[in-house]
Design an enzyme around this catalytic site. Sequence first.
Site, PDB file in Angstrom:
ATOM      1  N   ASP A 196     -13.236  -4.103   1.065  1.00 27.26           N
ATOM      2  CA  ASP A 196     -14.203  -3.194   0.440  1.00 27.26           C
ATOM      3  C   ASP A 196     -15.312  -3.951  -0.266  1.00 27.26           C
ATOM      4  OD1 ASP A 196     -13.149  -0.870   1.356  1.00 27.26           O
ATOM      5  OD2 ASP A 196     -12.091  -0.322  -0.490  1.00 27.26           O
ATOM      6  N   ARG A 205       0.853  -1.195   0.000  1.00 28.68           N
ATOM      7  CA  ARG A 205       0.000   0.000   0.000  1.00 28.68           C
ATOM      8  C   ARG A 205       0.885   1.240   0.000  1.00 28.68           C
ATOM      9  NH1 ARG A 205      -3.075  -3.580   4.308  1.00 28.68           N
ATOM     10  NH2 ARG A 205      -0.881  -3.806   4.817  1.00 28.68           N
ATOM     11  N   TYR A 230      -3.232 -17.400  -5.418  1.00 32.43           N
ATOM     12  CA  TYR A 230      -2.555 -17.043  -4.171  1.00 32.43           C
ATOM     13  C   TYR A 230      -3.509 -16.300  -3.232  1.00 32.43           C
ATOM     14  CZ  TYR A 230      -2.158 -12.215  -5.896  1.00 32.43           C
ATOM     15  OH  TYR A 230      -2.440 -10.949  -6.349  1.00 32.43           O
ATOM     16  N   ARG A 282      -0.037  -1.441  -5.052  1.00 38.67           N
ATOM     17  CA  ARG A 282      -1.301  -0.735  -5.288  1.00 38.67           C
ATOM     18  C   ARG A 282      -1.037   0.762  -5.335  1.00 38.67           C
ATOM     19  NH1 ARG A 282      -5.862  -1.060  -0.749  1.00 38.67           N
ATOM     20  NH2 ARG A 282      -4.530   0.526   0.194  1.00 38.67           N
ATOM     21  N   GLU A 285     -13.049  -5.066  -6.057  1.00 37.21           N
ATOM     22  CA  GLU A 285     -13.588  -4.731  -4.734  1.00 37.21           C
ATOM     23  C   GLU A 285     -14.960  -4.056  -4.805  1.00 37.21           C
ATOM     24  OE1 GLU A 285     -10.732  -2.036  -2.905  1.00 37.21           O
ATOM     25  OE2 GLU A 285     -10.021  -1.459  -4.897  1.00 37.21           O
ATOM     26  N   GLY A 328     -10.100  -7.460  -3.391  1.00 34.88           N
ATOM     27  CA  GLY A 328     -10.014  -6.641  -2.178  1.00 34.88           C
ATOM     28  C   GLY A 328     -11.264  -6.902  -1.346  1.00 34.88           C
ATOM     29  N   CYS A 379      -6.237 -10.097  -1.502  1.00 39.16           N
ATOM     30  CA  CYS A 379      -5.338  -9.322  -0.643  1.00 39.16           C
ATOM     31  C   CYS A 379      -6.074  -8.651   0.516  1.00 39.16           C
ATOM     32  CB  CYS A 379      -4.577  -8.277  -1.450  1.00 39.16           C
ATOM     33  SG  CYS A 379      -5.631  -7.045  -2.257  1.00 39.16           S
TER      34      CYS A 379
END
Length: 885
Positions: free
Chosen positions: A770, A563, A852, A619, A746, A767, A832
């Site tokens: 969110d 991030r 993953y 990101r 997200e 994501g 993530c």
Amino acid sequence: MSKKYTYFFGNRAAEGAADMKNLLGGKGANLAEMTNLGIPVPPGFTISTEACAYFYENGRAHPPGLWDEVLENLKKVEAAMGSRFGDPGNPLLLSVRSGARVSMPGMMDTVLNLGLNDSTLQGLAKRAGNERFAFDSYRRFINMFGDVVLGMKHSDFEEILHGKKKALGVKLDTDLEVEALKELVAAYKEKVRAAIGQDFPTDPLEQLKMAIDAVFASWNTPRAVTYRKIHGIPHNWGTAVNVQAMVFGNLGETSATGVAFTRDPGTGDKRFFGEFLINAQGEDVVAGIRTPMAISELKQKMPGLYKELEKIYRSLETHYRDMQDIEFTIQEGRLFMLQTRSGKRTAAAAVRIAVEMVKEGLISRETALLRIEPEQLDQLLHPTVDPKAKVTVLAKGLPASPGAAVGKVVFTAEEAERQAVKGEKVVLVREETSPEDIGGMNAAQGILTARGGMTSHAAVVARGMGKCCVAGVGDIRIDEKKKQFNVKGVTVKEGNFITLNGSTGEVLDGKVNLVQPELGQNFATLMEWADAVRTLKVRTNADTPHDAQVARDFGAEGIGLCRTEHMFFEGNRIEAVREMIVAGDTAGRRAALAKILPMQKGDFKEIFRVMKDLPVTIRLLDPPLHEFLPHTDREIEDLSKQMGVSAEALRNKVSSLREFNPMLGHRGCRLGISFPEIYEMQAQAIFEAACELAAVGFSIVPEVMIPLVGHVNELSIIKEQVIQVADRVMKDKGVKIKYLIGTMIELPRACLTADQIARDAEFFSFGTNDLTQTVFGLSRDDAGTFLPYYVDQRILPDDPFVVIDRQGVGALMSIAVEKGRRTRPDLKLGICGEHGGEPSSVEFCHLLGLEYVSCSPFRVPIARLAAAQAALKQSGKEAIPERDV
């Protein structure tokens, strides 16, 4: 044919077996199994969990025919024991115990010595030739029945008992003579009469029926419900009820009772570990009423019985192929086994036992992997007392659960929960814990008790939770009213800090430095086995080189989320960020961003170095700009002087950026489109860092992630900008590198249009934080006020921000996977969000076919094991059901 609800065991034959735990509960299934193995078990019968389910579904009524089955099986027990229930001359007494399909130590209720009244008391005394034993059993029964069945408080009886001991000047229950016990029985009866307005029930069959109902009801006591929430046990399972002939460890010096483990549950050491008491009943050992003796002392006191017990425990461990937690009673020189179950153990013990049992040929590697709860590994990754620290030892007790804890002293479970909600770290200090303390024990960093042994309630529950616990600290004197404890002239008040060393049993004054544990060879071996079977890769969420290194040391296979905004707050770079935000035009913003560029590039280079040859997903800026600006008048005044702009101008800027709902506002890719220079700077920093390292031999494949894409056109615009920057940097550096451009999925619309988005995205990273917010219409920051209630009321099975909601969020993820891969078959897929380190969610990601998961550094080992378990379960065709509410 009517449904069967009761299953008999006795006379070396049983109607049940170990594989019937769902129906008979763990205790009932294992009692049946031991009976079938020819192990000495008092006869009895088990009322199934299906009867409990009926009880709750039908207004607490019994299933048709249940009572007739109970009476029929009671006759079998009478025949096996040669005595009759309720017979004044030769009475049979019973124990009535709970037994869920998984172990819930101390969470549900038990009644012992059931069937006693004034008439059967005389028969018991005459048969035993021991009037004191009979009255001791009677006072215990009234106490337990009053507490469990009649709704009275245990303390109601404890006050009378303590008063009697004080008046007579004795310390132990065993010091009370028969006349004192007779007076206690009379006083207990009077207490019952005053509390419930009627005499203590004397009809043995009425006592039995009431006790069975009470044990069913104990499934839903607050402590049991709390325990199930903590350990993820479904609320609809219910408990079985085990009705069993009593055997007595309190018949004198040739009788005893004990609890033991076939291996050390704290360390995993292969040694017989446990405690026992002579002339006592089972609850005396686990309740900490008397300090028990180590099981090794039984070898000296009763060598023949110890040898028999040793043979049984070894055969049970071999039969079950797992470390066993056993309970036994010796009645006048005869050994009886009352329970065997898989023993609760610390994470260190679990790993050691699993690995060593593979080496011993008891279990396979696959079984070893499936046997360990992934969440339990968290215990291995937390601090211990720094051996170099200078410490002041206040007292020493038993090292009941290893690890270390630092916190403020509190004396009640309720206060522990209150302080934890405020963010305070606390140590719960109690005379002894009881099942009602479960919430406070969960909230506390550690638990300290003045009484109790290594198998006390506090010890067993703390080990299961992975909490540090020091038990049986006899030197401390707790004054709950004054909210303090005294030890050797030192007074420690509520709110003072102490440190517990659960590995040595020491209670230390104040805050002591803690150090991270070193993971041993057994852990490394287990992780190797996990990595060999899992197909899901495990990355980490890391924003700093330190976090990246920690994660790599834990086995992370790349970074799934870096991030960039977290870097903006470090050092003096926040000043440049604020200068960029306040700037009135593009030129001003670019000038400020030029100051940030070398800082960001330096960050990326360091992270790339740590994660050498592993993928790193970065990101681009996601949060709204107002998060980087101050909001109070004083902060704005200070910043205005620092930046050389008027406070009014700064205040206006802050006001202009304020949004009613920032989570759905001007953030993510929307910022990149409105202010393309921000993402251009970040892309330049990424590619310059990658190219400069590639020039010296690093293999860097950066993955640039565009956040909050809801429409393919957003991604298309920003992707083109990033490609232009990448081409320019590679040309300037004379280096060619591979890179990927993708997006976070997200938003629901992104899931539903994933086929379109995949035309431009080379990877998707879900994501789920969110995505959960937008699917549920919940604000994660505000939902904490009512989400716990939703889980408590079973509206939701779990907090959806902790465990992926498979039916809603998961369904949208499934759509996105299917649509995305239809457009781009080689689309890389990962997750993530915070769910990436939660075992159930990891399992779902495996089933969904993601490549993953990415999680915080300290969750990486947990995710590795969870991924391995998911692969093993799927290969074994094991069903992965929806989580039960």
